[in-house]
Design an enzyme around this catalytic site. Structure first.
Site, short mmCIF file in Angstrom:
data_model
loop_
_atom_site.label_atom_id
_atom_site.label_comp_id
_atom_site.label_asym_id
_atom_site.label_seq_id
_atom_site.Cartn_x
_atom_site.Cartn_y
_atom_site.Cartn_z
N ASN A 162 14.17 3.03 54.78
CA ASN A 162 14.56 3.34 53.41
C ASN A 162 13.63 4.42 52.88
O ASN A 162 12.46 4.15 52.61
CB ASN A 162 14.46 2.05 52.56
CG ASN A 162 14.73 2.30 51.10
OD1 ASN A 162 15.15 3.40 50.70
ND2 ASN A 162 14.50 1.29 50.27
N LYS A 165 13.72 5.95 50.10
CA LYS A 165 13.56 5.90 48.64
C LYS A 165 13.70 7.31 48.05
O LYS A 165 14.43 8.12 48.61
CB LYS A 165 12.23 5.22 48.28
CG LYS A 165 12.10 3.86 48.97
CD LYS A 165 11.00 3.00 48.44
CE LYS A 165 10.98 1.68 49.20
NZ LYS A 165 10.00 0.74 48.69
N HIS A 196 18.33 -3.74 46.12
CA HIS A 196 16.89 -3.57 46.38
C HIS A 196 16.11 -3.99 45.13
O HIS A 196 16.56 -3.76 44.01
CB HIS A 196 16.60 -2.11 46.75
CG HIS A 196 15.23 -1.92 47.29
ND1 HIS A 196 14.12 -1.87 46.49
CD2 HIS A 196 14.79 -1.83 48.57
CE1 HIS A 196 13.04 -1.73 47.26
NE2 HIS A 196 13.42 -1.71 48.53
N GLU A 219 13.73 -2.69 43.68
CA GLU A 219 13.45 -1.58 42.75
C GLU A 219 14.66 -1.32 41.86
O GLU A 219 14.51 -0.92 40.71
CB GLU A 219 13.04 -0.33 43.55
CG GLU A 219 11.62 -0.49 44.10
CD GLU A 219 11.36 0.25 45.41
OE1 GLU A 219 12.12 1.15 45.77
OE2 GLU A 219 10.36 -0.11 46.07
N GLU A 252 12.88 -9.21 51.32
CA GLU A 252 11.77 -8.33 50.96
C GLU A 252 11.00 -8.95 49.81
O GLU A 252 11.38 -8.78 48.64
CB GLU A 252 12.29 -6.96 50.51
CG GLU A 252 13.03 -6.19 51.57
CD GLU A 252 12.99 -4.67 51.30
OE1 GLU A 252 12.64 -3.94 52.22
OE2 GLU A 252 13.27 -4.25 50.16
N GLY A 282 5.31 -1.82 49.38
CA GLY A 282 4.45 -0.68 49.04
C GLY A 282 3.03 -1.07 48.68
O GLY A 282 2.28 -0.26 48.14
N SER A 327 5.88 -3.53 53.56
CA SER A 327 4.69 -3.06 54.27
C SER A 327 4.75 -3.23 55.79
O SER A 327 3.74 -3.53 56.43
CB SER A 327 3.43 -3.71 53.69
OG SER A 327 3.27 -3.36 52.33
N GLY A 367 9.91 0.98 54.44
CA GLY A 367 9.79 2.01 53.41
C GLY A 367 8.84 3.10 53.85
O GLY A 367 9.19 3.95 54.68
P1 13P Z 1 7.33 -0.49 52.16
O1 13P Z 1 7.60 -0.56 53.64
O2 13P Z 1 6.84 0.86 51.71
O3 13P Z 1 6.50 -1.63 51.68
O4 13P Z 1 8.76 -0.64 51.44
C1 13P Z 1 9.58 -1.69 51.79
C2 13P Z 1 10.91 -1.48 51.17
O5 13P Z 1 11.05 -1.56 49.97
C3 13P Z 1 12.03 -1.15 52.06
O6 13P Z 1 13.24 -1.23 51.39
#
Ligand code: 13P
Length: 256
Positions: free
Chosen positions: A9, A11, A95, A97, A167, A173, A213, A234
């Site tokens: 992803n 983002k 997601h 976010e 997740e 992140g 992560s 991510g």
């Molecule tokens: P990270 O791998 O940066 O923690 O992000 C995970 C994520 O939100 C994937 O959709």
């Protein structure tokens, strides 16, 4: 059982030029990998260019979000048909976010999943608890509600095309990964819940992947868990070397 899915992803990162550069490197870095399904979710603006670059490769294109209507006066939105048209096979839905910054509810998530499935797009449906919810011991209750409401009205036949991504919000992140055992526990609970909701055949085909992560150092341990069928990555998906190492995870433990 279907192949594990490793999805990146991206983002809101990558201009078109940066995206093209990354895909060219990635194509080389994972050439010949056939025991894993790989998908990448670039921003909408890069999808068209990347679709051409992926033409002769097994890497699948994925949208990061979608609207539920087929077409209409919905300024700024993208329909499932449009994602299909630009080459997407998968789409990330719900997601954290999106839930957090754009107030997406379980009902909205459900509408998006239903309309994507109708169009033949495979949803990667995200669920997960916040740190506060985990600390209050509410993880299972929260995830259960998200799964039940997100998958309302979905048939056994459609379920084989759904991937669930667990997740935990506190692991996204932050560099804090759920331990493999913590993730496995929730994955196992989600699998049990699916058995209550769908028939055996449908659940056997449903992948439950982990996100939060994920990196080259923890991927082998994560993928050793029996109920973890892949990862949604991510930050580490933005570099060809780290993402390709994740794609080429080493089989250890129960998965061997
Ligand atoms: P990270 O791998 O940066 O923690 O992000 C995970 C994520 O939100 C994937 O959709």
């Amino acid at each position: 059982m279907t192949l594990p899915l490793i999805a990146g992803n991206w983002k809101m990162y990558m201009t078109i030029n940066q995206a093209v550069e990354l895909v060219l490197k990635l194509r080389d870095a994972i050439k010949g990998v056939s025991n894993v399904e790989v998908a990448i979710a670039p921003p909408f603006t890069a999808l068209h260019h990347i679709n051409y670059l992926l033409a002769e490769t097994p890497i699948k294109l994925c949208g990061q979000d979608v609207f539920w209507e087929k077409s209409g006066a919905y300024t700024g939105e993208i329909s499932p048909e449009m994602l299909k048209d630009v080459g997407c096979r998968y789409v990330i839905i719900g997601h954290s976010e999106r839930r957090q910054h754009f107030n997406e509810t379980d009902e909205i998530v459900n509408r998006k999943i239903l309309s994507s499935l109708k169009e033949g797009l495979k949803p990667i449906f995200c669920v997960g608890e916040s740190l506060e919810q985990r600390e209050k011991g509410k993880t299972i209750t929260i995830v259960k509600k998200q799964v039940e409401e997100g998958l309302r009205k979905i048939s056994n036949g459609q379920m084989k095309d759904v991937t669930i991504a667990y997740e935990p919000v506190w692991a996204i992140g932050t560099g804090k990964t759920a331990t493999s055992e913590q993730a496995e526990e929730i994955h196992n609970s989600i699998r049990e819940l699916l058995y209550d909701m769908f028939n055996l055949e449908a659940v056997k085909e449903t992948r439950i992947i982990y996100g939060g992560s994920v990196n080259p150092d923890n991927i082998d341990g994560i993928m050793a868990q029996p109920n973890i069928d892949g990862t949604l990555v991510g930050g580490a998906s933005l570099k060809a070397d780290s993402f390709s190492r994740i794609v080429k995870f080493k089989k250890t433990g129960e998965r061997q």
